[in-house]
Design a protein around this motif. Structure first.
Motif, PDB file in Angstrom:
ATOM      1  N   ASP A  34       0.832  -1.209   0.000  1.00  0.00           N
ATOM      2  CA  ASP A  34       0.000   0.000   0.000  1.00  0.00           C
ATOM      3  C   ASP A  34       0.863   1.254   0.000  1.00  0.00           C
ATOM      4  OD1 ASP A  34      -2.303  -1.491   0.049  1.00  0.00           O
ATOM      5  OD2 ASP A  34      -2.459  -1.485   2.237  1.00  0.00           O
ATOM      6  N   GLN A  35       0.193   2.372  -0.284  1.00  0.00           N
ATOM      7  CA  GLN A  35       0.757   3.702  -0.125  1.00  0.00           C
ATOM      8  C   GLN A  35      -0.339   4.600   0.438  1.00  0.00           C
ATOM      9  OE1 GLN A  35       1.941   5.205  -3.979  1.00  0.00           O
ATOM     10  NE2 GLN A  35       0.248   4.183  -5.009  1.00  0.00           N
ATOM     11  N   ALA A  36       0.059   5.571   1.231  1.00  0.00           N
ATOM     12  CA  ALA A  36      -0.925   6.392   1.950  1.00  0.00           C
ATOM     13  C   ALA A  36      -0.771   7.858   1.573  1.00  0.00           C
ATOM     14  CB  ALA A  36      -0.751   6.219   3.453  1.00  0.00           C
ATOM     15  N   VAL A  37      -1.913   8.540   1.509  1.00  0.00           N
ATOM     16  CA  VAL A  37      -1.949   9.972   1.233  1.00  0.00           C
ATOM     17  C   VAL A  37      -2.474  10.667   2.485  1.00  0.00           C
ATOM     18  CG1 VAL A  37      -2.866  11.802  -0.217  1.00  0.00           C
ATOM     19  CG2 VAL A  37      -2.318   9.572  -1.214  1.00  0.00           C
ATOM     20  N   ILE A  38      -1.713  11.616   3.032  1.00  0.00           N
ATOM     21  CA  ILE A  38      -2.113  12.366   4.224  1.00  0.00           C
ATOM     22  C   ILE A  38      -2.972  13.546   3.799  1.00  0.00           C
ATOM     23  CG2 ILE A  38      -1.324  13.575   6.275  1.00  0.00           C
ATOM     24  CD1 ILE A  38      -0.616  10.630   6.168  1.00  0.00           C
ATOM     25  N   GLU A  50       6.663   4.282   2.694  1.00  0.00           N
ATOM     26  CA  GLU A  50       7.430   3.405   3.578  1.00  0.00           C
ATOM     27  C   GLU A  50       6.479   2.583   4.446  1.00  0.00           C
ATOM     28  OE1 GLU A  50      10.623   2.851   3.792  1.00  0.00           O
ATOM     29  OE2 GLU A  50      11.042   4.194   2.114  1.00  0.00           O
ATOM     30  N   PRO A  51       6.623   1.253   4.446  1.00  0.00           N
ATOM     31  CA  PRO A  51       5.734   0.430   5.283  1.00  0.00           C
ATOM     32  C   PRO A  51       6.075   0.571   6.767  1.00  0.00           C
ATOM     33  CG  PRO A  51       7.418  -0.923   4.229  1.00  0.00           C
ATOM     34  CD  PRO A  51       7.571   0.451   3.651  1.00  0.00           C
ATOM     35  N   GLY A  52       5.059   0.329   7.614  1.00  0.00           N
ATOM     36  CA  GLY A  52       5.271   0.384   9.057  1.00  0.00           C
ATOM     37  C   GLY A  52       4.306   1.334   9.747  1.00  0.00           C
ATOM     38  N   LEU A  53       4.616   1.657  10.986  1.00  0.00           N
ATOM     39  CA  LEU A  53       3.777   2.523  11.817  1.00  0.00           C
ATOM     40  C   LEU A  53       4.166   3.973  11.596  1.00  0.00           C
ATOM     41  CD1 LEU A  53       1.613   2.669  14.068  1.00  0.00           C
ATOM     42  CD2 LEU A  53       3.497   2.556  15.709  1.00  0.00           C
ATOM     43  N   HIS A  54       3.143   4.843  11.409  1.00  0.00           N
ATOM     44  CA  HIS A  54       3.379   6.272  11.195  1.00  0.00           C
ATOM     45  C   HIS A  54       2.405   7.063  12.069  1.00  0.00           C
ATOM     46  CE1 HIS A  54       5.902   5.528   7.594  1.00  0.00           C
ATOM     47  NE2 HIS A  54       5.063   4.518   7.399  1.00  0.00           N
ATOM     48  N   PHE A  55       2.777   8.330  12.313  1.00  0.00           N
ATOM     49  CA  PHE A  55       1.959   9.208  13.161  1.00  0.00           C
ATOM     50  C   PHE A  55       1.541  10.435  12.368  1.00  0.00           C
ATOM     51  CE2 PHE A  55       4.521   6.729  16.076  1.00  0.00           C
ATOM     52  CZ  PHE A  55       3.587   6.334  17.027  1.00  0.00           C
ATOM     53  N   LYS A  56       0.390  11.010  12.793  1.00  0.00           N
ATOM     54  CA  LYS A  56      -0.166  12.194  12.143  1.00  0.00           C
ATOM     55  C   LYS A  56      -0.976  12.978  13.167  1.00  0.00           C
ATOM     56  CE  LYS A  56      -4.445   9.966  10.669  1.00  0.00           C
ATOM     57  NZ  LYS A  56      -5.296  10.782  11.534  1.00  0.00           N
ATOM     58  N   LEU A  57      -1.493  14.108  12.734  1.00  0.00           N
ATOM     59  CA  LEU A  57      -2.389  14.870  13.599  1.00  0.00           C
ATOM     60  C   LEU A  57      -3.734  14.153  13.697  1.00  0.00           C
ATOM     61  CD1 LEU A  57      -1.596  18.491  12.364  1.00  0.00           C
ATOM     62  CD2 LEU A  57      -0.735  17.338  14.414  1.00  0.00           C
ATOM     63  N   PRO A  58      -4.387  14.247  14.818  1.00  0.00           N
ATOM     64  CA  PRO A  58      -5.634  13.491  14.996  1.00  0.00           C
ATOM     65  C   PRO A  58      -6.753  14.004  14.096  1.00  0.00           C
ATOM     66  CG  PRO A  58      -5.287  14.993  16.816  1.00  0.00           C
ATOM     67  CD  PRO A  58      -4.035  15.063  16.017  1.00  0.00           C
ATOM     68  N   TRP A  59      -7.720  13.123  13.927  1.00  0.00           N
ATOM     69  CA  TRP A  59      -8.926  13.497  13.198  1.00  0.00           C
ATOM     70  C   TRP A  59      -9.684  14.536  14.010  1.00  0.00           C
ATOM     71  CZ3 TRP A  59     -14.120  13.346  14.341  1.00  0.00           C
ATOM     72  CH2 TRP A  59     -15.008  13.470  13.249  1.00  0.00           C
ATOM     73  N   PRO A  60     -10.274  15.543  13.394  1.00  0.00           N
ATOM     74  CA  PRO A  60     -10.508  15.734  11.943  1.00  0.00           C
ATOM     75  C   PRO A  60      -9.472  16.587  11.253  1.00  0.00           C
ATOM     76  CG  PRO A  60     -11.838  17.275  13.143  1.00  0.00           C
ATOM     77  CD  PRO A  60     -11.052  16.531  14.182  1.00  0.00           C
ATOM     78  N   ILE A  61      -8.354  16.869  11.961  1.00  0.00           N
ATOM     79  CA  ILE A  61      -7.335  17.719  11.335  1.00  0.00           C
ATOM     80  C   ILE A  61      -6.707  17.003  10.143  1.00  0.00           C
ATOM     81  CG2 ILE A  61      -5.179  18.953  11.727  1.00  0.00           C
ATOM     82  CD1 ILE A  61      -5.970  19.159  14.660  1.00  0.00           C
ATOM     83  N   GLN A  62      -6.256  15.777  10.360  1.00  0.00           N
ATOM     84  CA  GLN A  62      -5.650  14.996   9.284  1.00  0.00           C
ATOM     85  C   GLN A  62      -6.333  13.641   9.154  1.00  0.00           C
ATOM     86  OE1 GLN A  62      -1.397  14.829  10.058  1.00  0.00           O
ATOM     87  NE2 GLN A  62      -1.029  16.544   8.648  1.00  0.00           N
TER      88      GLN A  62
END
Length: 316
Positions: A34-38, A50-62
């Motif tokens: 897979d590939q993810a779009v922020i 890049e596969p693995g665990l990633h972090f982002k801003l919480p919903w509903p921001i991102q």
């Protein structure tokens, strides 16, 4: 229950909900395929491969949208699980109807364009594939579509499909196009075309055999020609050497002739007579016009030799 206590409980509930949202929506995982779009407030910002665990801003921001990174496949003209197939009848350039099945291997190379430049990119891909295949089949002959021209048709379909998708700009790239089956619409037509194809194959076989025989005979003729030329060159060289030898002999005779012309002339005359009359007896006389004097030495020699042989036989 007092109003203050109600506010306190309500605040705690809201805090727990917010904290849960923050905890559970602040991270995500990406698989190898897979590939993810922020997405930040609905706008695409970054693509993660890049596969693995990633972090982002919480919903509903991102928010995160995942797309396949591996090669995908589109089947055009094949039967589905219900036994139905899409409309794949096409008209060739020489006005014959054929049925065509095509497999397209494609990949999402720009996730942002794939998500936002079109509402249904896979439908656009399917329609572009149909248009490309019909266009190329429509400019090809039935013989090419059914026999040896499939590879060329595949290449032309891929080029046209790639050009269309570049114009649509939906983030899709074409990796390969495989023309699986091209056949005639009914058995009677298929049988007739098979008979024509078999006749053509027989004709080609006969032509190839004739060319093979022609090449064989040409090679044999070339070999014979080379042998004749070599023999001629050898004969030429032999005759040249023989002529050089004759010239050398003549030059020596001529030198002797210049020093002793009479003797040389007589010797040449005798040699010529021996060659022309090998069994004749030759007598040399000095004819001064007088009466010929002849002494038969040779017959006497023969009689003497015969008598000697008889005498020797009696003694034995």
């Amino acid at each position: 229950m007092s109003l203050k206590r109600v506010y306190t409980v309500t605040g705690l509930v809201i805090a727990v909900i917010v904290l849960s949202i923050v905890v559970f929506t602040s991270w995500y995982t990406v698989d190898e395929s897979d590939q993810a779009v922020i997405m930040t407030f609905g706008k695409a910002n970054e693509t993660i491969t890049e596969p693995g665990l990633h972090f982002k801003l919480p919903w509903p921001i991102q928010n995160v949208k995942k797309l396949a990174r591996e090669t995908l496949k589109l089947d055009f003209g094949f039967k589905d699980s219900n036994g139905k197939s899409s409309e794949t009848k096409m008209i060739t350039g020489d006005e014959n109807i054929v049925l065509a099945d095509l497999v397209v291997q494609w990949k999402i190379t720009d996730p942002k364009k794939y998500l936002f430049n079109s509402e249904k990119p896979q439908e656009i891909l399917y329609d572009a594939t149909s248009a490309s295949l019909r266009s190329i089949i429509g400019s090809s002959k039935i013989d090419d579509a059914l026999t040896s021209g499939k590879a060329e048709i595949e290449a032309e379909v891929r080029d046209l499909l790639t050009t269309l998708l570049d114009k649509y700009d939906i983030g899709i790239s074409i990796l390969a196009v495989n023309l699986k089956d091209v056949e005639l619409p009914n058995q009677e037509v298929r049988s007739a075309f098979t008979a024509v194809t078999d006749a053509r194959e027989t004709m080609n076989t006969k032509i190839n055999e004739a060319k093979k025989y022609e090449n064989k005979r040409m090679n044999e003729a070339e070999g014979e020609k080379a042998a004749i030329m070599n023999n001629a060159e050898g004969e030429k060289a032999a005759r040249i050497e023989l002529a050089r030898g004759d010239v050398a002999i003549f030059n020596k005779l001529y030198e002797q002739y210049k020093s002793n012309p009479e003797i040389t002339r007589e010797r040449l005359t005798l040699e010529t007579l021996e060659q022309v009359l090998p069994g004749a007896e030759i007598y040399i006389m000095n004819d001064e016009g007088n009466t010929l004097k002849y002494f038969p030495i040779r017959p006497l020699e023969k009689e003497q030799a015969k008598a000697s042989d008889e005498e020797g036989g009696k003694k034995e």
